[in-house]
Design a protein around this motif. Structure first.
Motif, PDB file in Angstrom:
ATOM      1  N   VAL A 598       0.830  -1.199   0.000  1.00 13.83           N
ATOM      2  CA  VAL A 598       0.000   0.000   0.000  1.00 13.83           C
ATOM      3  C   VAL A 598       0.860   1.243   0.000  1.00 13.83           C
ATOM      4  O   VAL A 598       0.599   2.211  -0.709  1.00 13.83           O
ATOM      5  N   MET A 606      -3.907   4.319  -5.305  1.00 15.42           N
ATOM      6  CA  MET A 606      -4.470   4.032  -3.981  1.00 15.42           C
ATOM      7  C   MET A 606      -5.666   4.933  -3.694  1.00 15.42           C
ATOM      8  O   MET A 606      -6.636   4.518  -3.043  1.00 15.42           O
ATOM      9  N   GLY A 607      -5.627   6.184  -4.202  1.00 13.57           N
ATOM     10  CA  GLY A 607      -6.788   7.061  -4.005  1.00 13.57           C
ATOM     11  C   GLY A 607      -8.028   6.498  -4.669  1.00 13.57           C
ATOM     12  O   GLY A 607      -9.124   6.511  -4.101  1.00 13.57           O
ATOM     13  N   ARG A 610      -9.220   3.400  -2.750  1.00  9.01           N
ATOM     14  CA  ARG A 610      -9.851   3.756  -1.470  1.00  9.01           C
ATOM     15  C   ARG A 610     -11.259   4.318  -1.687  1.00  9.01           C
ATOM     16  O   ARG A 610     -12.141   4.113  -0.856  1.00  9.01           O
ATOM     17  N   ARG A 613     -13.236   1.306  -2.131  1.00  8.49           N
ATOM     18  CA  ARG A 613     -13.439   0.662  -0.823  1.00  8.49           C
ATOM     19  C   ARG A 613     -14.537   1.371  -0.034  1.00  8.49           C
ATOM     20  O   ARG A 613     -15.385   0.729   0.598  1.00  8.49           O
ATOM     21  N   HIS A 614     -14.556   2.696  -0.095  1.00  5.09           N
ATOM     22  CA  HIS A 614     -15.589   3.448   0.620  1.00  5.09           C
ATOM     23  C   HIS A 614     -16.982   3.095   0.108  1.00  5.09           C
ATOM     24  O   HIS A 614     -17.918   2.913   0.903  1.00  5.09           O
ATOM     25  N   GLU A 617     -17.878  -0.375   1.378  1.00  7.44           N
ATOM     26  CA  GLU A 617     -18.232  -0.349   2.799  1.00  7.44           C
ATOM     27  C   GLU A 617     -19.653   0.154   3.003  1.00  7.44           C
ATOM     28  O   GLU A 617     -20.382  -0.334   3.868  1.00  7.44           O
ATOM     29  N   THR A 648      -6.418  -3.257  -0.265  1.00  7.73           N
ATOM     30  CA  THR A 648      -6.925  -1.952   0.164  1.00  7.73           C
ATOM     31  C   THR A 648      -8.052  -2.110   1.179  1.00  7.73           C
ATOM     32  O   THR A 648      -8.149  -1.323   2.136  1.00  7.73           O
ATOM     33  N   GLU A 651      -6.509  -2.743   4.475  1.00  5.58           N
ATOM     34  CA  GLU A 651      -5.472  -1.777   4.854  1.00  5.58           C
ATOM     35  C   GLU A 651      -5.606  -1.406   6.327  1.00  5.58           C
ATOM     36  O   GLU A 651      -6.702  -1.091   6.814  1.00  5.58           O
ATOM     37  N   ARG A 654      -8.362  -2.906   8.916  1.00  3.88           N
ATOM     38  CA  ARG A 654      -9.710  -2.379   9.108  1.00  3.88           C
ATOM     39  C   ARG A 654     -10.768  -3.417   8.806  1.00  3.88           C
ATOM     40  O   ARG A 654     -11.939  -3.248   9.162  1.00  3.88           O
TER      41      ARG A 654
END
Length: 804
Positions: A598, A606-607, A610, A613-614, A617, A648, A651, A654
């Motif tokens: 990462v 990675m942005g 992420r 990933r948001h 979630e 990710t 990461e 979490r």
């Protein structure tokens, strides 16, 4: 994909247009080739084109003499322009010019019609101003162009002058005949009025009134006199005895007729009957005058003439009735009444005798009254001249009206004839309307359409065609290049766009080379740091780097055990749940390869991950989530995205994430993660063992503090049919109960039906599209195959960094 969002701002549309224009650079070679080919064609056309010279002359209209005709210059130009153009393009005139100058010999041999068509194409006529006209002609020979232009202008002026003169003379002759006819009509009406005045001289004194009018004489306060003596007006007869006798006669007549006294008509007096007769005569005269006026314009069969004739008939009947009443009133004998059938013969005889007596008394009483009013020297005769006066007055007015109308018509015809005579005289002298050549035809020096112009025009056309080709290629291209192309599809939604990144990850290889059973012994020595991650083949590595699972030989062993020095090994097995067991080494937070990955990944990559990933979630909430990463075709980066997405999601620990091989036909997850697994730990081998009746927990390999993998050991060991078995659903369900996220490295949607199996066991399907590779039609076909029930969105992979 070139559609744009209809809700975008003008700035966004402009930016989108710039992006599409930059995208056309990919077709620069083909565009340049097309432009070059068309420019060569334009050069060939320019070299083979004949030079054409055009000569022009200017003709001006001059109005030298004004004849009272009011016409604005604009109206005159609108009237003369089409007329002059017809003279110029007249086929008969052009044929004479073609024969005179020998124009278009090849076309003349074929057909004169073709030659005339070609000449009309080379002639140009236009209105330059309100009174100025330009005429030009184009030809290969400049001398011929000037000569033909001059000849066309002369022919146009000659035709216009001749036509104008003929029209003026014809108009003058017609109007002169009309004037003569009007003059004859005036003479006839004057003669008729003079004859009437000679017979009736009493009408000569008055200009506007009748000599029989009751008013005063025009300009004086005296009454008119006919023969030097005044006529005495008839005095009305008013006598009470006469009135009583009339009433008694009416009563007798009523009884004889069997009617009421009020219904019996009263016989008018002589004066009243005379008035009725005069009124009827005037009405008849007016009706006859109206009929005569109608017959001058229409035939007797016309409806207006028929209506006027019916009015004349009714007026004549009324006049006859009025004259009968007048005669009876003068004689004093009223008409006998109708007989009453209800009376007895004796009573009727009595009433008739009484009626005769009353009639005789009324006649005697009236005669006595007239004697009393008549002078002794005059003759007691009754003169009835009012009907004659009315007829004479009507005829007098009619004759005067006819004369006035005839004079008006004569004056108008005379004015028209005078103007036509002036026009004819002016046309003969060519001063009324004349066309003058103000600018003679010149000898052209430069060609109208030279070769340079042809080449320049052809080059511009070639450039536009080439640019149109490039634009059409861009507009018709179905490949997805950026986020705008994905948005233009409308559905599914775009999740994120991931910039270009390396295909492989830092290699981490926990070495496991034998079967796992109940009597398994695992020995290992952990690496000292992330810089000592394993990349050499197992047979060439030092013993301190090897992690081995050494099991006692059993009947079900698929590979022989490897015996290593016991001084360099130690064992580690981590149990997660009764259904899942973790094989691997304990990781320290500071030496976790996943965290190192990462930290080593580009910030833009990675942005984007992420952000994805948001969104996952938010979709997961508090439950476990099975995410299937699939693509429309091969080579679109779904395995790379799936591996980095799993890392990710986990990461900083979490969430607990396990990544599973879902493409059993072409397994690449182990190679992408840098894992070298024994065959016993492969997904296919574990499913086959359970299909053979050997139960036990599912074994996963730990690759990070909270990241685990269940991959295929090698492509040759894969069993693609295992994806469709019930055990694949069972392993996904077991992993879903043990971990927060289960990431499936899926397969190509359009290649086979395996993607539908992964869609059934998944909670969310992420579709990968590679920029510059995936087409929009493939994405839409994939959406139709998978359905929209679990489709989460599209991730655009491998986009240029400047567009991320």
């Amino acid at each position: 994909m070139t559609s744009s969002n209809t809700q975008s701002t003008p700035k966004e549309r402009l930016e989108r247009f710039v992006v599409l224009m930059k995208r056309s650079r990919k077709y620069a070679r083909s565009t340049a080739a097309i432009a070059f080919a068309f420019m060569v064609l334009a050069l060939v056309l320019a070299l083979t084109k004949k030079r054409v010279y055009r000569s022009e002359t200017t003709v001006v209209y001059r109005d030298a003499v004004r004849t009272g005709r009011e016409e604005s210059p604009m109206q005159r130009a609108a009237r003369m322009g089409p007329r002059l153009k017809e003279y110029v393009y007249s086929r008969s005139r052009l044929q004479s010019i073609v024969e005179q100058y020998g124009l278009y010999p090849k076309l003349v041999e074929k057909s004169m019609f073709d030659a005339l068509e070609e000449m009309q194409k080379n002639i140009s006529f236009r209105t330059r101003g309100q009174d100025t006209f330009a005429l030009s002609f184009a030809h290969e020979n400049p001398e011929t162009a000037r000569a033909v232009t001059t000849r066309l202008a002369e022919a146009m002026i000659a035709d216009y002058t001749s036509d104008n003169l003929d029209s003026a003379l014809t108009t003058h002759d017609l109007l002169r005949t009309e004037t003569e006819s009007a003059q004859k009509h005036v003479e006839e009406t004057s003669r008729a009025l003079a004859s009437f005045l000679a017979q009736h001289p009493q009408f000569t004194w008055g200009l506007g009134d009748s000599p029989y009018a009751t008013g005063q004489q025009l300009g004086t306060g005296q009454e008119p006199q006919s023969s030097g003596s005044r006529e005495k007006k008839e005095k009305p007869m008013h006598d009470s005895v006469l009135g009583q006798l009339v009433e008694q006669l009416r009563a007798v007549d009523a009884e004889l007729a069997g009617a009421d006294v009020t219904t019996i008509p009263v016989m008018p007096t002589a004066s009243e009957a005379q008035k009725q007769r005069d009124t009827a005569a005037a009405a008849l005269a007016a009706a006859e005058a109206d009929l005569e006026q109608k017959l001058r314009k229409v035939t007797p069969a016309h409806p207006d003439a028929m209506v006027a004739q019916s009015r004349v008939d009714r007026a004549r009947a009324a006049l006859a009735a009025a004259e009968a009443n007048l005669t009876k009133s003068i004689s004093g004998s009223p008409p006998p009444p109708a007989e009453n059938a209800s009376l007895s013969p004796a009573r009727r005889a009595e009433l008739q005798e009484q009626r005769k007596s009353l009639v005789a008394q009324i006649a005697a009483r009236r005669a006595g009254l007239r004697k009393a009013d008549t002078p002794a020297s005059s003759t007691p005769t009754i003169k009835v001249d009012k009907p004659d006066r009315v007829d004479l007055e009507t005829e007098w007015h009619k004759l005067r009206l006819d004369l006035e109308r005839a004079r008006d018509a004569f004056r108008k015809a005379e004015d028209k004839e005078r103007a036509a005579r002036l026009l004819a005289t002016s046309a003969e002298r060519e001063v009324q309307e004349s066309l003058l050549v103000s600018d003679p035809a010149y000898l052209p020096v430069h060609p109208e359409s030279g070769r340079a112009r042809v080449f320049l025009a052809g080059s511009l056309v070639a450039i536009f065609l080439a640019l149109g080709y490039a634009g059409a290629r861009v507009l018709l291209c179905d490949t997805l290049f950026d986020e705008g192309d994905v948005i233009a599809l409308g559905h599914p939604p775009l999740l994120v766009s991931v910039p270009h990144m390396p295909e492989s990850l830092p290699r981490f290889r926990p070495k496991v080379r034998t079967n796992l059973s109940s009597n398994t012994e695992i020995r290992s020595e952990p690496p000292r740091g992330p810089e000592e991650t394993l990349s050499e083949p197992i047979d060439e590595m030092p013993a301190r780097h090897v992690l081995a699972v050494v099991a006692k030989p059993t009947e079900t062993s698929l590979a022989p055990p490897i015996s290593l020095p016991s001084s360099a090994l130690y064992s580690y097995v981590e149990h997660e749940t009764p259904d899942v067991v973790v094989i691997g080494v304990p990781f320290e937070p500071s030496h976790a390869p996943a965290d190192e990955l990462v930290r080593a990944s580009p910030a833009r990559v990675m942005g984007a991950l992420r952000v994805l990933r948001h969104r996952l979630e938010q979709r997961r909430a508090d439950d476990s989530l099975v995410v299937s990463v699939q693509s429309a075709g091969e080579g679109e980066g779904k395995t790379t995205i799936a591996a980095r997405l799993a890392l990710t999601l986990a990461e900083s620990e979490r969430a607990r994430v396990v990544i599973v091989e879902g493409n059993l036909a072409r397994p690449k997850l182990a190679a992408t993660l840098g894992l070298r697994l024994p065959d016993e730990l492969g997904l296919t081998m574990q499913i086959r063992k359970r299909m053979g009746g050997h139960a036990g927990p599912w074994s996963v390999v730990r690759i990070g503090p909270s990241v685990y993998a269940l991959a295929e050991s090698a492509e040759e060991c894969a069993f693609p049919a295992a994806l469709h078995s019930m055990w694949f659903r069972a392993v996904i369900q077991s992993l879903k109960e043990a971990y927060d996220y289960v990431v499936l490295d899926g397969c190509s949607v359009l290649d086979a039906g395996d993607a539908n199996v992964l869609e059934e066991v998944s909670d969310a399907v992420v579709l990968i599209a590679r920029a510059g590779v995936t087409s929009g039609s493939n994405v839409m076909n994939s959406v139709r195959q998978l359905g929209e029930r679990r489709l989460f969105g599209v991730v655009l992979n491998d986009t240029p960094s400047r567009q991320s």
